[in-house]
Design an enzyme around this catalytic site. Sequence first.
Site, PDB file in Angstrom:
ATOM      1  N   GLY A 123      58.359 -28.671  20.311  1.00  0.00           N
ATOM      2  CA  GLY A 123      58.163 -28.148  21.535  1.00  0.00           C
ATOM      3  C   GLY A 123      59.386 -28.813  22.157  1.00  0.00           C
ATOM      4  N   VAL A 127      58.941 -33.785  26.700  1.00  0.00           N
ATOM      5  CA  VAL A 127      57.978 -33.853  25.701  1.00  0.00           C
ATOM      6  C   VAL A 127      58.532 -34.713  24.059  1.00  0.00           C
ATOM      7  CG1 VAL A 127      56.238 -33.041  24.448  1.00  0.00           C
ATOM      8  CG2 VAL A 127      56.833 -32.492  26.513  1.00  0.00           C
ATOM      9  N   GLU A 145      61.603 -30.112  16.742  1.00  0.00           N
ATOM     10  CA  GLU A 145      61.955 -28.821  16.647  1.00  0.00           C
ATOM     11  C   GLU A 145      62.111 -28.493  17.926  1.00  0.00           C
ATOM     12  OE1 GLU A 145      63.246 -27.437  14.244  1.00  0.00           O
ATOM     13  OE2 GLU A 145      62.397 -29.033  12.819  1.00  0.00           O
ATOM     14  N   CYS A 179      62.417 -19.671  21.487  1.00  0.00           N
ATOM     15  CA  CYS A 179      63.201 -21.272  21.075  1.00  0.00           C
ATOM     16  C   CYS A 179      65.137 -20.437  20.674  1.00  0.00           C
ATOM     17  CB  CYS A 179      62.915 -21.798  20.768  1.00  0.00           C
ATOM     18  SG  CYS A 179      62.346 -20.792  18.605  1.00  0.00           S
TER      19      CYS A 179
HETATM   20  P1  NAD Z   1      55.669 -28.717  25.242  1.00  0.00           P
HETATM   21  O1  NAD Z   1      56.307 -29.720  24.105  1.00  0.00           O
HETATM   22  O2  NAD Z   1      54.989 -28.611  26.408  1.00  0.00           O
HETATM   23  O3  NAD Z   1      53.815 -28.646  24.395  1.00  0.00           O
HETATM   24  C1  NAD Z   1      54.205 -28.805  22.918  1.00  0.00           C
HETATM   25  C2  NAD Z   1      53.052 -29.296  22.340  1.00  0.00           C
HETATM   26  O4  NAD Z   1      52.841 -30.782  22.773  1.00  0.00           O
HETATM   27  C3  NAD Z   1      51.950 -29.090  22.695  1.00  0.00           C
HETATM   28  O5  NAD Z   1      50.594 -28.774  21.109  1.00  0.00           O
HETATM   29  C4  NAD Z   1      51.334 -29.734  24.237  1.00  0.00           C
HETATM   30  O6  NAD Z   1      50.258 -30.204  24.677  1.00  0.00           O
HETATM   31  C5  NAD Z   1      52.198 -31.261  23.905  1.00  0.00           C
HETATM   32  N1  NAD Z   1      52.333 -31.910  24.773  1.00  0.00           N
HETATM   33  C6  NAD Z   1      52.771 -31.674  25.656  1.00  0.00           C
HETATM   34  N2  NAD Z   1      53.323 -32.296  26.685  1.00  0.00           N
HETATM   35  C7  NAD Z   1      52.630 -33.552  25.840  1.00  0.00           C
HETATM   36  C8  NAD Z   1      52.589 -34.817  26.364  1.00  0.00           C
HETATM   37  N3  NAD Z   1      53.250 -35.053  28.469  1.00  0.00           N
HETATM   38  N4  NAD Z   1      52.122 -35.181  25.569  1.00  0.00           N
HETATM   39  C9  NAD Z   1      52.104 -35.406  24.553  1.00  0.00           C
HETATM   40  N5  NAD Z   1      51.786 -34.537  24.325  1.00  0.00           N
HETATM   41  C10 NAD Z   1      52.340 -33.525  24.982  1.00  0.00           C
HETATM   42  O7  NAD Z   1      56.534 -27.399  24.699  1.00  0.00           O
HETATM   43  P2  NAD Z   1      55.760 -25.739  24.861  1.00  0.00           P
HETATM   44  O8  NAD Z   1      55.727 -25.611  26.676  1.00  0.00           O
HETATM   45  O9  NAD Z   1      53.958 -25.576  24.008  1.00  0.00           O
HETATM   46  O10 NAD Z   1      56.792 -24.952  24.139  1.00  0.00           O
HETATM   47  C11 NAD Z   1      57.780 -24.538  24.350  1.00  0.00           C
HETATM   48  C12 NAD Z   1      59.695 -25.274  24.104  1.00  0.00           C
HETATM   49  O11 NAD Z   1      59.081 -25.180  22.734  1.00  0.00           O
HETATM   50  C13 NAD Z   1      60.680 -24.670  24.357  1.00  0.00           C
HETATM   51  O12 NAD Z   1      61.691 -25.730  24.822  1.00  0.00           O
HETATM   52  C14 NAD Z   1      60.954 -24.246  22.868  1.00  0.00           C
HETATM   53  O13 NAD Z   1      61.724 -23.894  23.204  1.00  0.00           O
HETATM   54  C15 NAD Z   1      60.143 -24.728  21.821  1.00  0.00           C
HETATM   55  N6  NAD Z   1      59.958 -24.536  20.824  1.00  0.00           N
HETATM   56  C16 NAD Z   1      60.754 -25.003  20.151  1.00  0.00           C
HETATM   57  C17 NAD Z   1      60.493 -24.390  18.572  1.00  0.00           C
HETATM   58  C18 NAD Z   1      61.949 -24.045  17.459  1.00  0.00           C
HETATM   59  O14 NAD Z   1      61.533 -23.917  16.283  1.00  0.00           O
HETATM   60  N7  NAD Z   1      62.571 -25.111  17.736  1.00  0.00           N
HETATM   61  C19 NAD Z   1      59.385 -22.854  18.337  1.00  0.00           C
HETATM   62  C20 NAD Z   1      59.154 -23.032  19.859  1.00  0.00           C
HETATM   63  C21 NAD Z   1      59.445 -23.553  20.596  1.00  0.00           C
END
Ligand code: NAD
Length: 391
Positions: A123, A127, A145, A179
């Site tokens: 994510g 977060v 990641e 990402c």
């Molecule tokens: P996000 O961090 O908002 O959410 C990811 C997960 O975290 C979800 O399951 C969500 O429910 C949980 N989450 C969100 N807020 C939270 C909190 N306050 N407390 C606990 N859990 C929480 O990310 P997103 O918007 O779903 O994804 C986009 C991001 O992910 C981008 O920055 C992207 O670059 C990154 N990403 C990275 C990869 C990688 O392989 N490096 C792959 C895909 C996406």
Amino acid sequence: MVIVEIDYFLANLKEWMKPEDVARTFASVMDKPFVVKDPLGVALIVAPWNYPLSMVLLPLVAALGAGNTVIIKPSELAENTSNMFAKIVPKYFDQKQVAVCPGGVPETTEILKQRFDFIFYTGCPPVAKIIMAAASKHLTPVALELGGKCPVIVEKDADIDISAKRIVWGKWLNVGQTCLAPDYLIVTPAVKDKLVASIQKYIVEFYGNDTKLSKDYSRIINQRHFDRISTLLDRTKGTILYKGGERDRADLFIPPTILDCQPDDAFMEDEIFGPVLPILTVQSFDEALDLINRGEKPLAAYIFTRSDAKIKRLYTETSSGAITVNDTLMHLTIDTLPFGGVGNSGMGRYRGKFGFDTFTHHKAVLQRGFFGESLIASRYPPMTPQKLAMM
Ligand code: NAD
């Protein structure tokens, strides 16, 4: 990719799992030192919405391959995929082996109070800090990641037309909500006009003259993210070089947009995660590297060139999770390469053997027999000057 990863694990797992003999040292010349591959225990996988299937299943392959049990927390924003996991996982796995905990922030906050043996989070960096803080309460190790601003350098010795085609594919796949998506371009004036013209040509070739009607052009995930990108479009001081339509909030549509920007532009603050491509102009390759080094370490960096010297300078003089040369995103598809970030783009790696190792405790074992007492006599008390002299 998931099927390829499973096949790769099936072909290699027996070898990876085996205890591994290590070299004997002077002190262990009569012993057998080796490393045992222990599962860590219960792993939590927290996944994002943007590739909601593979971002659950790829780490799941590694976690199960290494012998762990797993709790999956899919993204609440990819609601259908989350419901699908909740429905089908119990059909194929014992609940004690793999369990699904759907939900959003409150549910994840609650889950994070539990003690896990490993947390694998994909994510965004803000977060990730919450995840790491929760993990620290139990001294739980994490893999994070994350994303970042992936730069693309295009040099004048490159095939500009092919470069443009591969950039357009990587940038507008999932409308930039990837990402590894190219976040911004760095070019010299000698490259700029030709590159922009080719990018424009491929946008039209891939998505037609009316992007909005293209079945291959995705939408922004929700209104919060639409508003975030819209605010940037309102704030930017960049010049629009190309725009393939008009924004439509009701339809969550943002057209493919190319901007001529300065390094201090609003679009250069954070990962864009949308269909806007800023272009920064520099006068030299040194300046391009300097620009990359001024920002946070990205998840990937891309370069289009025929110069081995420049490729080498990119991988020795900048830091990023990975590099693909003369293409975008594609290093992700290679099982034998590690996948992961560095610094602000994350920590830990997975895919293939790297994933197996991430979810494994490498337990050191020293096995010795009952002989050789005279050789180690000096370590036993009482200490005498003769014994100390031998040590
Ligand atoms: P996000 O961090 O908002 O959410 C990811 C997960 O975290 C979800 O399951 C969500 O429910 C949980 N989450 C969100 N807020 C939270 C909190 N306050 N407390 C606990 N859990 C929480 O990310 P997103 O918007 O779903 O994804 C986009 C991001 O992910 C981008 O920055 C992207 O670059 C990154 N990403 C990275 C990869 C990688 O392989 N490096 C792959 C895909 C996406």
